[in-house]
Design a protein around this motif. Structure first.
Motif, PDB file in Angstrom:
ATOM      1  N   ARG A 104       0.758  -1.120   0.035  1.00 27.28           N
ATOM      2  CA  ARG A 104       0.028  -0.009   0.061  1.00 27.28           C
ATOM      3  C   ARG A 104       0.992   1.109   0.069  1.00 27.28           C
ATOM      4  N   ILE A 105       0.686   2.090  -1.017  1.00 24.48           N
ATOM      5  CA  ILE A 105       1.534   3.065  -1.066  1.00 24.48           C
ATOM      6  C   ILE A 105       0.636   4.370  -0.865  1.00 24.48           C
ATOM      7  N   GLU A 106       1.072   5.318  -0.047  1.00 24.40           N
ATOM      8  CA  GLU A 106       0.531   6.675   0.317  1.00 24.40           C
ATOM      9  C   GLU A 106       1.409   7.893   0.387  1.00 24.40           C
ATOM     10  N   PRO A 107       0.711   9.057   0.224  1.00 23.08           N
ATOM     11  CA  PRO A 107       1.703  10.200   0.369  1.00 23.08           C
ATOM     12  C   PRO A 107       2.282  10.269   1.691  1.00 23.08           C
ATOM     13  N   VAL A 108       3.620  10.797   1.724  1.00 20.96           N
ATOM     14  CA  VAL A 108       3.974  11.457   3.055  1.00 20.96           C
ATOM     15  C   VAL A 108       3.435  12.718   3.268  1.00 20.96           C
ATOM     16  N   PRO A 109       2.786  12.931   4.388  1.00 18.88           N
ATOM     17  CA  PRO A 109       2.143  14.277   4.462  1.00 18.88           C
ATOM     18  C   PRO A 109       3.016  15.473   4.303  1.00 18.88           C
ATOM     19  N   ASN A 110       2.670  16.612   3.549  1.00 21.59           N
ATOM     20  CA  ASN A 110       3.273  17.645   3.318  1.00 21.59           C
ATOM     21  C   ASN A 110       4.516  17.358   2.395  1.00 21.59           C
TER      22      ASN A 110
ATOM     23  N   ASN B  95      -2.415  -1.558  -2.719  1.00 18.60           N
ATOM     24  CA  ASN B  95      -2.886  -0.717  -3.893  1.00 18.60           C
ATOM     25  C   ASN B  95      -1.943  -0.664  -4.930  1.00 18.60           C
ATOM     26  N   SER B  96      -0.945  -1.395  -4.976  1.00 17.67           N
ATOM     27  CA  SER B  96       0.168  -0.917  -5.861  1.00 17.67           C
ATOM     28  C   SER B  96       0.749  -2.822  -6.201  1.00 17.67           C
ATOM     29  N   CYS B  97       1.198  -2.971  -7.336  1.00 17.49           N
ATOM     30  CA  CYS B  97       1.586  -4.388  -7.699  1.00 17.49           C
ATOM     31  C   CYS B  97       2.650  -4.007  -8.723  1.00 17.49           C
ATOM     32  N   THR B  98       3.785  -4.603  -8.610  1.00 15.82           N
ATOM     33  CA  THR B  98       4.744  -4.754  -9.637  1.00 15.82           C
ATOM     34  C   THR B  98       5.414  -6.012  -9.779  1.00 15.82           C
ATOM     35  N   HIS B  99       5.479  -6.784 -11.152  1.00 13.51           N
ATOM     36  CA  HIS B  99       6.318  -7.813 -11.365  1.00 13.51           C
ATOM     37  C   HIS B  99       7.730  -7.627 -11.730  1.00 13.51           C
TER      38      HIS B  99
ATOM     39  N   GLN C 199       5.824   4.334  -7.740  1.00  7.52           N
ATOM     40  CA  GLN C 199       5.664   3.054  -7.427  1.00  7.52           C
ATOM     41  C   GLN C 199       6.836   2.137  -7.624  1.00  7.52           C
ATOM     42  N   LEU C 200       7.487   2.219  -8.809  1.00  4.08           N
ATOM     43  CA  LEU C 200       8.553   1.380  -9.152  1.00  4.08           C
ATOM     44  C   LEU C 200       9.824   1.631  -8.366  1.00  4.08           C
ATOM     45  N   ARG C 201      10.143   3.009  -8.185  1.00  2.00           N
ATOM     46  CA  ARG C 201      11.170   3.471  -7.374  1.00  2.00           C
ATOM     47  C   ARG C 201      11.118   2.862  -5.684  1.00  2.00           C
ATOM     48  N   ILE C 202       9.758   3.075  -5.277  1.00  2.00           N
ATOM     49  CA  ILE C 202       9.633   2.755  -3.783  1.00  2.00           C
ATOM     50  C   ILE C 202       9.638   1.083  -3.672  1.00  2.00           C
ATOM     51  N   HIS C 203       9.147   0.441  -4.851  1.00  2.00           N
ATOM     52  CA  HIS C 203       9.103  -1.177  -4.742  1.00  2.00           C
ATOM     53  C   HIS C 203      10.505  -1.776  -4.548  1.00  2.00           C
ATOM     54  N   LEU C 204      11.469  -1.069  -5.544  1.00  2.00           N
ATOM     55  CA  LEU C 204      12.551  -1.614  -5.694  1.00  2.00           C
ATOM     56  C   LEU C 204      13.460  -1.103  -4.499  1.00  2.00           C
TER      57      LEU C 204
ATOM     58  N   CYS D 102      27.780  -6.248  -7.479  1.00  2.00           N
ATOM     59  CA  CYS D 102      26.881  -7.010  -8.513  1.00  2.00           C
ATOM     60  C   CYS D 102      25.510  -5.942  -8.963  1.00  2.00           C
ATOM     61  N   TRP D 103      25.558  -5.940 -10.327  1.00  2.00           N
ATOM     62  CA  TRP D 103      24.377  -4.899 -10.606  1.00  2.00           C
ATOM     63  C   TRP D 103      23.543  -5.786 -11.676  1.00  2.00           C
ATOM     64  N   GLY D 104      22.178  -5.277 -11.644  1.00  6.58           N
ATOM     65  CA  GLY D 104      21.303  -5.951 -12.542  1.00  6.58           C
ATOM     66  C   GLY D 104      20.642  -4.960 -13.365  1.00  6.58           C
ATOM     67  N   HIS D 105      20.186  -5.730 -14.377  1.00  5.01           N
ATOM     68  CA  HIS D 105      19.398  -4.875 -15.584  1.00  5.01           C
ATOM     69  C   HIS D 105      17.768  -5.526 -15.321  1.00  5.01           C
ATOM     70  N   TYR D 106      17.032  -4.776 -14.850  1.00  6.57           N
ATOM     71  CA  TYR D 106      15.950  -5.378 -14.508  1.00  6.57           C
ATOM     72  C   TYR D 106      14.500  -4.982 -15.374  1.00  6.57           C
ATOM     73  N   ALA D 107      13.687  -6.058 -15.737  1.00  2.00           N
ATOM     74  CA  ALA D 107      12.489  -5.695 -16.297  1.00  2.00           C
ATOM     75  C   ALA D 107      11.343  -5.624 -15.389  1.00  2.00           C
ATOM     76  N   LEU D 108      10.471  -4.455 -15.257  1.00  2.00           N
ATOM     77  CA  LEU D 108       9.432  -4.306 -14.160  1.00  2.00           C
ATOM     78  C   LEU D 108       8.254  -3.913 -14.922  1.00  2.00           C
ATOM     79  N   GLU D 109       7.217  -4.914 -14.613  1.00  5.21           N
ATOM     80  CA  GLU D 109       5.749  -4.734 -15.062  1.00  5.21           C
ATOM     81  C   GLU D 109       4.793  -4.389 -14.084  1.00  5.21           C
ATOM     82  N   PRO D 110       4.552  -3.308 -14.101  1.00  4.76           N
ATOM     83  CA  PRO D 110       3.248  -2.929 -12.875  1.00  4.76           C
ATOM     84  C   PRO D 110       2.036  -3.164 -13.484  1.00  4.76           C
ATOM     85  N   GLU D 111       1.302  -3.488 -12.385  1.00  8.36           N
ATOM     86  CA  GLU D 111      -0.208  -3.787 -12.791  1.00  8.36           C
ATOM     87  C   GLU D 111      -0.935  -2.583 -12.466  1.00  8.36           C
ATOM     88  N   THR D 112      -0.369  -1.542 -11.587  1.00  6.94           N
ATOM     89  CA  THR D 112      -0.748  -0.135 -11.008  1.00  6.94           C
ATOM     90  C   THR D 112       0.107   0.785 -11.440  1.00  6.94           C
TER      91      THR D 112
END
Length: 311
Positions: free
Chosen positions: A194-200, A212-216, A245-250, A230-240
Motif C-alpha cells: 500500500r503506497i500513500e503520500p507522506v504528509p506535506n 494498492n500497488s503491484c509490480t512484477h 511505485q517502481l522506485r519505492i518497490h525496488l 553486482c548490478w542487475g538490469h531489471y524488467a519491471l511490469e507494473p499492474e498499477t
C-alpha cells in the motif's frame, strides 16, 4: 461557482495555455491585495509589474491594472512566469502520430507537464509547439527523472476513451531499471504494497493496509563492476500506476534504482543544470488494444540506460 469549464480569453503562447485563478468573496478592496494573499511566494514587485503591464485579464478579456477594484465571483487569467528556466539539452523523439494519438520518447530530466520551475522545458509544451496544437494533452505521466514512452491525446472526443484504458488497467507497461543484485531476493518476484503520500512532502511511502500497488520484477542481466559490486538490469511490469511505485518497490526490496535521489533517503537537490546522473529507469514499452480501431498498438523506446555495460 459554476461547474461549466471557463473559456480562456487569452490565446496560447508558445505552446503554453494560460492559467486561471478564481476570485472568491472576501475582504479585499483592491485586486493587488487579493493577489498578494493568493500568491504569497510571488514578490510584490513582480505582481505590481504584471498588473502595470496588463498581463492579467478578467474572464471577459478586460485588462486589469494596479489600481483595479477587487471583484469576486469571476476568473482571472494570466500566463505563469518561471525565472531563468534551465534548458534541457536532450531531444524528445516522436515515435507515432495520427489524428487521435501521439507517442513520444521522452528524455531524462524533461518534466511531462508544466509545474514549479518548469514551463517551456516540458514534454507537453514541446509536443504542442511541434504540432502547433494547444489542445494536445497527456494521457498519463512520467516522472521528470524517468525516460521513455509517453502518450498524448490529440483529439478531445477520443481523450476520455484512451484515459479509461489507463484507469481500467488495460495498458501493458514494461520498464527497465539498473539496480543492485542481492542474494536475499529470489527472482522473478512480485511486490505488492500500500503506497500513500507522506504528509506535506513530495515523496511517497509504504504503509500497512490493503495493497494498492503491484509490480512484477524480473532480472534480465547481471554483472560485476571493478569493485566487485553486482548490478542487475531489471524488467519491471507494473499492474498499477501509483506515484513513484517502481522506485519505492525496488528500494523497499533493498535494491534502489541507480541515481535515485528520493529513495530510500531523500537527498539534497542538485543544481537545475546538472544532468550528470540520470535516474536509471526507462519506460521501455507500452502496448494496448486501440479502443477506436480495434488494432493492437505497441510503442517502444529507442533509448538505452547509460549504466548498462557495453556488449
Amino acid at each position: 461557482m459554476t461547474s461549466k469549464k471557463p473559456v480562456a480569453p487569452l490565446a496560447s503562447r508558445n505552446g503554453v495555455a494560460p492559467s486561471r485563478v478564481w476570485c472568491p468573496p472576501g475582504p479585499w478592496s483592491l485586486l493587488i491585495e487579493f493577489l498578494l494573499e493568493r500568491f504569497p511566494h510571488v514578490p510584490r514587485a513582480d505582481l505590481e509589474r504584471r498588473l502595470g503591464c496588463g498581463d492579467i485579464v478578467a474572464e471577459d478579456g478586460q485588462t486589469l491594472h494596479l489600481h483595479s477594484v477587487y471583484q469576486p465571483q469571476r476568473w482571472l487569467w494570466y500566463f505563469r512566469e518561471v525565472a531563468a528556466e534551465v534548458a534541457v539539452p536532450f531531444e524528445l523523439t516522436i515515435l507515432h502520430e495520427d489524428h487521435a494519438l501521439i507517442a513520444v520518447d521522452k528524455p531524462h530530466f524533461l518534466a511531462t507537464t508544466p509545474g514549479g520551475q518548469y514551463l517551456y522545458e516540458t514534454a507537453l509544451t514541446r509536443v504542442r509547439q511541434f504540432f502547433d496544437d494547444v489542445q494536445i494533452a497527456p494521457l498519463h505521466r512520467l516522472d521528470r527523472e524517468t525516460a521513455g514512452v509517453l502518450l498524448f491525446s490529440r483529439s478531445i472526443p477520443y481523450r476520455g476513451v484512451y484515459q479509461q484504458l489507463f484507469q481500467q488497467g488495460a495498458i501493458y507497461k514494461c520498464y527497465e531499471a539498473i539496480a543492485p543484485v542481492t542474494s536475499t531476493l529470489a527472482l522473478p518476484f512480485t511486490q505488492t504494497s500500500r503506497i500513500e503520500p507522506v504528509p506535506n512532502k513530495f515523496v511517497m511511502q509504504q504503509v500497512a493496509g490493503l495493497p494498492n500497488s503491484c509490480t512484477h520484477i524480473r532480472l534480465r542481466q547481471q554483472w560485476q563492476d571493478e569493485q566487485g559490486q553486482c548490478w542487475g538490469h531489471y524488467a519491471l511490469e507494473p499492474e498499477t500506476g501509483r506515484k513513484h511505485q517502481l522506485r519505492i518497490h525496488l528500494s523497499s526490496l533493498g535494491i534502489p534504482i541507480v541515481n535515485d535521489k528520493f529513495y530510500p533517503v531523500l537527498q539534497a537537490p542538485v543544481a537545475a543544470d546538472d544532468f550528470s546522473a540520470p535516474l536509471q529507469l526507462l519506460a521501455r514499452r507500452i502496448a494496448f488494444t486501440d479502443p477506436i480501431t480495434g488494432q493492437r498498438r505497441q510503442f517502444d523506446s529507442q533509448r538505452r540506460l547509460a549504466c548498462l555495460p557495453l556488449t
